[in-house]
Design an enzyme around this catalytic site. Sequence first.
Site, PDB file in Angstrom:
ATOM      1  N   LYS A 194       0.865  -1.182   0.000  1.00  0.00           N
ATOM      2  CA  LYS A 194       0.000   0.000   0.000  1.00  0.00           C
ATOM      3  C   LYS A 194       0.897   1.226   0.000  1.00  0.00           C
ATOM      4  CE  LYS A 194      -3.599   2.462   2.456  1.00  0.00           C
ATOM      5  NZ  LYS A 194      -4.618   2.420   3.503  1.00  0.00           N
ATOM      6  N   ARG A 204     -10.764   9.918   1.570  1.00  0.00           N
ATOM      7  CA  ARG A 204     -10.604  10.662   2.833  1.00  0.00           C
ATOM      8  C   ARG A 204     -11.685  11.731   2.961  1.00  0.00           C
ATOM      9  NH1 ARG A 204      -3.938  11.127   2.815  1.00  0.00           N
ATOM     10  NH2 ARG A 204      -3.585   8.863   2.766  1.00  0.00           N
ATOM     11  N   LYS A 252      -2.105  -1.597  -3.824  1.00  0.00           N
ATOM     12  CA  LYS A 252      -2.975  -0.421  -3.773  1.00  0.00           C
ATOM     13  C   LYS A 252      -2.157   0.833  -3.885  1.00  0.00           C
ATOM     14  CE  LYS A 252      -5.965   1.898  -0.527  1.00  0.00           C
ATOM     15  NZ  LYS A 252      -6.512   1.904   0.799  1.00  0.00           N
ATOM     16  N   TYR A 317     -14.831   1.124  -7.260  1.00  0.00           N
ATOM     17  CA  TYR A 317     -16.092   1.851  -7.103  1.00  0.00           C
ATOM     18  C   TYR A 317     -16.983   1.670  -8.336  1.00  0.00           C
ATOM     19  CZ  TYR A 317     -13.541   3.541  -3.162  1.00  0.00           C
ATOM     20  OH  TYR A 317     -12.813   3.563  -1.987  1.00  0.00           O
TER      21      TYR A 317
HETATM   22  C1  PBG Z   1      -7.652   3.446   5.486  1.00  0.00           C
HETATM   23  C2  PBG Z   1      -7.853   3.295   4.007  1.00  0.00           C
HETATM   24  C3  PBG Z   1      -7.616   4.247   2.989  1.00  0.00           C
HETATM   25  C4  PBG Z   1      -8.121   3.679   1.810  1.00  0.00           C
HETATM   26  C5  PBG Z   1      -8.598   2.409   2.118  1.00  0.00           C
HETATM   27  N1  PBG Z   1      -8.411   2.168   3.486  1.00  0.00           N
HETATM   28  C6  PBG Z   1      -7.092   5.633   3.040  1.00  0.00           C
HETATM   29  C7  PBG Z   1      -5.739   5.919   3.499  1.00  0.00           C
HETATM   30  O1  PBG Z   1      -4.902   5.037   3.700  1.00  0.00           O
HETATM   31  O2  PBG Z   1      -5.483   7.107   3.718  1.00  0.00           O
HETATM   32  C8  PBG Z   1      -8.162   4.373   0.470  1.00  0.00           C
HETATM   33  C9  PBG Z   1      -9.100   3.794  -0.539  1.00  0.00           C
HETATM   34  C10 PBG Z   1      -9.444   4.675  -1.680  1.00  0.00           C
HETATM   35  O3  PBG Z   1      -8.856   5.760  -1.910  1.00  0.00           O
HETATM   36  O4  PBG Z   1     -10.360   4.291  -2.429  1.00  0.00           O
HETATM   37  N2  PBG Z   1      -6.425   3.118   5.991  1.00  0.00           N
END
Ligand code: PBG
Length: 329
Positions: A194, A204, A252, A317
């Site tokens: 990630k 967010r 991701k 999405y």
């Molecule tokens: C939480 C999380 C995030 C996303 C999924 N789980 C945001 C982040 O790490 O700030 C992002 C998913 C998206 O942008 O679709 N930790």
Amino acid sequence: MLIRPRRNRTSAAIRGLVQETHLNTGHLVQPVFLAQGTNIRSEVASLPGTFRFSPELALEEIEACMKLGLRSFILFPAVADAHKDKTATYSYDPDNFYLQTAREIKRRFPECCLISDVAMDPYSADGHDGLVRGGKIVNDETLPILAKMAVAQAEAGFDLIGPSDMMDGRVEAIRTALDHAGFTDTGIMAYTAKYASAFYGPFRDALDSAPRDDEGIPKDKKTYQMNPANQREALIEASLDTAEGADFLMVKPALHYLDVISLLKHQFDLPIAAYHVSGECAMLLAASRNGWLDFEKAMPETLLSIRRAGADVIITYFAKAFAERGGSL
Ligand code: PBG
């Protein structure tokens, strides 16, 4: 000319015979944002077509998706500020609306696959995935909080636990806690690679979960999420998650990290999930709304590309939109 690659492109039937990659709704996971209350269906401004649903409307949405053949959902909570604190206690309160909604979904649709999110950020007054102390994100003290969250989610009926926090050792901590609590059949979809990406913006916004702009709180997630410049480092994360008992490895974002998807697919035997994140979807929506891209063509091509790179599972999405348009390629 002896070799003419165009011969295999002559008709739709021949193109079908030689098509290497396929995509259907069975590969897709639809994210669902939950809000506390009733009769809430509020659109995320930076991700048109995506809504925060109150629990009873989320159930209707899931029912509609199930009728289209989508069976897997990943749930995220939009938590009110009043419930946020430094240690994310609300995340493992068994009566919180996130866990209650999960219980109700599994009661109504036992055949669906429900995936959770494990990270402190939606519940944290600091907006970070881990515990903040002295201006730092402290790793080892975060682990018991994540483990408690994961056990509460397993108790609520989630099929797969999704640690998205990027703390070191979280998969082992969660696996051990789940097993001790008797949840040996609950799987872990680990957010393995990630990245500290700019493409999480709309997410967010949806959850109001960005790092808070206060003194003593790091402004970004770069001390735990990966540097977008790095590919080989993903191999370290993947080895660890595999050894610690993960059932899926996730990359991701997806679209900007297709090389990483491909690398992990070739080097590891676990199924690979890719998260086509909010900002990647928002780009396509924005261009389509401007008339600059044809959504009907660009959306399926995008999802197919993520599959071609090696993703077994795509969280997107656009899952429902894809299912509505026939759901197979
Ligand atoms: C939480 C999380 C995030 C996303 C999924 N789980 C945001 C982040 O790490 O700030 C992002 C998913 C998206 O942008 O679709 N930790």
